[in-house]
Design a protein around this motif. Sequence first.
Motif, PDB file in Angstrom:
ATOM      1  N   ALA A  73       0.837  -1.189   0.000  1.00  0.00           N
ATOM      2  CA  ALA A  73       0.000   0.000   0.000  1.00  0.00           C
ATOM      3  C   ALA A  73       0.877   1.246   0.000  1.00  0.00           C
ATOM      4  N   ASP A  74       0.483   2.209  -0.778  1.00  0.00           N
ATOM      5  CA  ASP A  74       1.067   3.548  -0.755  1.00  0.00           C
ATOM      6  C   ASP A  74      -0.036   4.440  -0.212  1.00  0.00           C
ATOM      7  N   ILE A  75       0.151   4.906   1.018  1.00  0.00           N
ATOM      8  CA  ILE A  75      -0.922   5.615   1.713  1.00  0.00           C
ATOM      9  C   ILE A  75      -0.534   7.070   1.938  1.00  0.00           C
ATOM     10  N   GLY A  76      -1.381   7.954   1.455  1.00  0.00           N
ATOM     11  CA  GLY A  76      -1.189   9.379   1.672  1.00  0.00           C
ATOM     12  C   GLY A  76      -2.174   9.889   2.704  1.00  0.00           C
ATOM     13  N   LEU A  77      -2.271  11.189   2.829  1.00  0.00           N
ATOM     14  CA  LEU A  77      -3.177  11.770   3.815  1.00  0.00           C
ATOM     15  C   LEU A  77      -4.639  11.528   3.467  1.00  0.00           C
ATOM     16  N   GLU A  78      -4.978  11.556   2.196  1.00  0.00           N
ATOM     17  CA  GLU A  78      -6.374  11.414   1.781  1.00  0.00           C
ATOM     18  C   GLU A  78      -6.636  10.196   0.906  1.00  0.00           C
ATOM     19  N   HIS A  79      -5.636   9.753   0.182  1.00  0.00           N
ATOM     20  CA  HIS A  79      -5.837   8.686  -0.793  1.00  0.00           C
ATOM     21  C   HIS A  79      -4.788   7.605  -0.607  1.00  0.00           C
ATOM     22  N   ALA A  80      -5.070   6.446  -1.178  1.00  0.00           N
ATOM     23  CA  ALA A  80      -4.132   5.335  -1.094  1.00  0.00           C
ATOM     24  C   ALA A  80      -4.252   4.466  -2.340  1.00  0.00           C
ATOM     25  N   VAL A  81      -3.178   3.759  -2.640  1.00  0.00           N
ATOM     26  CA  VAL A  81      -3.144   2.804  -3.746  1.00  0.00           C
ATOM     27  C   VAL A  81      -2.716   1.467  -3.157  1.00  0.00           C
ATOM     28  N   PHE A  82      -3.431   0.412  -3.496  1.00  0.00           N
ATOM     29  CA  PHE A  82      -3.153  -0.918  -2.975  1.00  0.00           C
ATOM     30  C   PHE A  82      -2.857  -1.842  -4.144  1.00  0.00           C
ATOM     31  N   GLN A  83      -1.767  -2.587  -4.020  1.00  0.00           N
ATOM     32  CA  GLN A  83      -1.350  -3.480  -5.102  1.00  0.00           C
ATOM     33  C   GLN A  83      -0.368  -4.502  -4.544  1.00  0.00           C
ATOM     34  N   PRO A  84      -0.202  -5.621  -5.229  1.00  0.00           N
ATOM     35  CA  PRO A  84       0.798  -6.581  -4.757  1.00  0.00           C
ATOM     36  C   PRO A  84       2.206  -6.034  -4.985  1.00  0.00           C
ATOM     37  N   CYS A  85       3.134  -6.482  -4.185  1.00  0.00           N
ATOM     38  CA  CYS A  85       4.533  -6.034  -4.326  1.00  0.00           C
ATOM     39  C   CYS A  85       5.165  -6.525  -5.617  1.00  0.00           C
ATOM     40  N   HIS A  86       4.694  -7.641  -6.152  1.00  0.00           N
ATOM     41  CA  HIS A  86       5.427  -8.329  -7.210  1.00  0.00           C
ATOM     42  C   HIS A  86       5.401  -7.667  -8.573  1.00  0.00           C
ATOM     43  N   GLY A  87       4.573  -6.698  -8.811  1.00  0.00           N
ATOM     44  CA  GLY A  87       4.552  -6.049 -10.117  1.00  0.00           C
ATOM     45  C   GLY A  87       3.773  -6.858 -11.138  1.00  0.00           C
ATOM     46  N   SER A  88       3.988  -6.579 -12.396  1.00  0.00           N
ATOM     47  CA  SER A  88       3.155  -7.150 -13.459  1.00  0.00           C
ATOM     48  C   SER A  88       3.618  -8.511 -13.955  1.00  0.00           C
ATOM     49  N   ALA A  89       4.815  -8.954 -13.632  1.00  0.00           N
ATOM     50  CA  ALA A  89       5.351 -10.265 -14.036  1.00  0.00           C
ATOM     51  C   ALA A  89       5.139 -10.543 -15.523  1.00  0.00           C
ATOM     52  N   PRO A  90       5.708  -9.723 -16.408  1.00  0.00           N
ATOM     53  CA  PRO A  90       5.469  -9.897 -17.843  1.00  0.00           C
ATOM     54  C   PRO A  90       5.929 -11.253 -18.380  1.00  0.00           C
ATOM     55  N   ASP A  91       6.849 -11.905 -17.699  1.00  0.00           N
ATOM     56  CA  ASP A  91       7.341 -13.202 -18.166  1.00  0.00           C
ATOM     57  C   ASP A  91       6.288 -14.310 -18.063  1.00  0.00           C
ATOM     58  N   ILE A  92       5.261 -14.112 -17.226  1.00  0.00           N
ATOM     59  CA  ILE A  92       4.210 -15.128 -17.100  1.00  0.00           C
ATOM     60  C   ILE A  92       2.829 -14.585 -17.457  1.00  0.00           C
ATOM     61  N   ALA A  93       2.778 -13.383 -18.001  1.00  0.00           N
ATOM     62  CA  ALA A  93       1.498 -12.752 -18.340  1.00  0.00           C
ATOM     63  C   ALA A  93       0.684 -13.638 -19.279  1.00  0.00           C
ATOM     64  N   GLY A  94      -0.604 -13.781 -18.960  1.00  0.00           N
ATOM     65  CA  GLY A  94      -1.514 -14.523 -19.807  1.00  0.00           C
ATOM     66  C   GLY A  94      -1.423 -16.033 -19.708  1.00  0.00           C
ATOM     67  N   GLN A  95      -0.567 -16.550 -18.840  1.00  0.00           N
ATOM     68  CA  GLN A  95      -0.384 -17.998 -18.735  1.00  0.00           C
ATOM     69  C   GLN A  95      -1.245 -18.631 -17.636  1.00  0.00           C
ATOM     70  N   GLY A  96      -1.870 -17.802 -16.804  1.00  0.00           N
ATOM     71  CA  GLY A  96      -2.713 -18.354 -15.740  1.00  0.00           C
ATOM     72  C   GLY A  96      -1.950 -19.001 -14.613  1.00  0.00           C
ATOM     73  N   VAL A  97      -0.703 -18.589 -14.408  1.00  0.00           N
ATOM     74  CA  VAL A  97       0.107 -19.202 -13.354  1.00  0.00           C
ATOM     75  C   VAL A  97       0.524 -18.209 -12.261  1.00  0.00           C
ATOM     76  N   ALA A  98       0.118 -16.957 -12.393  1.00  0.00           N
ATOM     77  CA  ALA A  98       0.496 -15.945 -11.393  1.00  0.00           C
ATOM     78  C   ALA A  98      -0.206 -16.234 -10.066  1.00  0.00           C
ATOM     79  N   ASN A  99       0.456 -15.927  -9.001  1.00  0.00           N
ATOM     80  CA  ASN A  99      -0.099 -16.105  -7.661  1.00  0.00           C
ATOM     81  C   ASN A  99      -1.036 -14.928  -7.364  1.00  0.00           C
ATOM     82  N   PRO A 100      -2.327 -15.186  -7.100  1.00  0.00           N
ATOM     83  CA  PRO A 100      -3.258 -14.092  -6.830  1.00  0.00           C
ATOM     84  C   PRO A 100      -3.320 -13.668  -5.362  1.00  0.00           C
ATOM     85  N   PHE A 101      -2.625 -14.383  -4.479  1.00  0.00           N
ATOM     86  CA  PHE A 101      -2.769 -14.124  -3.052  1.00  0.00           C
ATOM     87  C   PHE A 101      -2.346 -12.705  -2.665  1.00  0.00           C
TER      88      PHE A 101
END
Length: 168
Positions: A73-101
């Motif tokens: 999470a990147d949390i500011g005074l009014e707003h925040a963005v939540f995302q996994p640490c791992h990034g977009s993992a382009p090497d496995i994109a579209g293969q259905g093997v990324a960890n969704p946890f």
Amino acid sequence: MFRAFAFFREMFDAEAARHQEIASGHAYVDAMALWMVQRPWDFDVLVTENMFGDILSDLGAGIMGGLGVAPSADIGLEHAVFQPCHGSAPDIAGQGVANPFAMILSAAMMLDWLGVKHDHPALLADGARLQAAVDQVLARGDVLTRDLGGTAGTQDAAQAVMAALDAG
């Protein structure tokens, strides 16, 4: 010390002085990395500039089981963005093997933050339920993605969390 680091430290010290009820301190990144491995439970929030934050967040992810289970999470005074640490993992994109946890846990963090920010107990409860569902799936160990030593795909792992939510 780089000028940017000195400026960042000056800003941190000024803000910390305004909130003396919150413990604050300084550490070199190499010492912090050691302390995070030795006693990760001692740290709640680390305020860093971007480069050291990236390094320490990857270390923290490794301590907790890997990037696949590390919410962010990147949390500011009014707003925040939540995302996994791992990034977009382009090497496995579209293969259905990324960890969704990590994405699901990021959603749990978002619900918790929204619940606190808006004094909304139902959001807090939903965030806790989502966290507990992921914890249950991981503890069982029967539906793990390949980064965690299993063979489950993205869809199977997400469905296991849904089933845990439905059962709980």
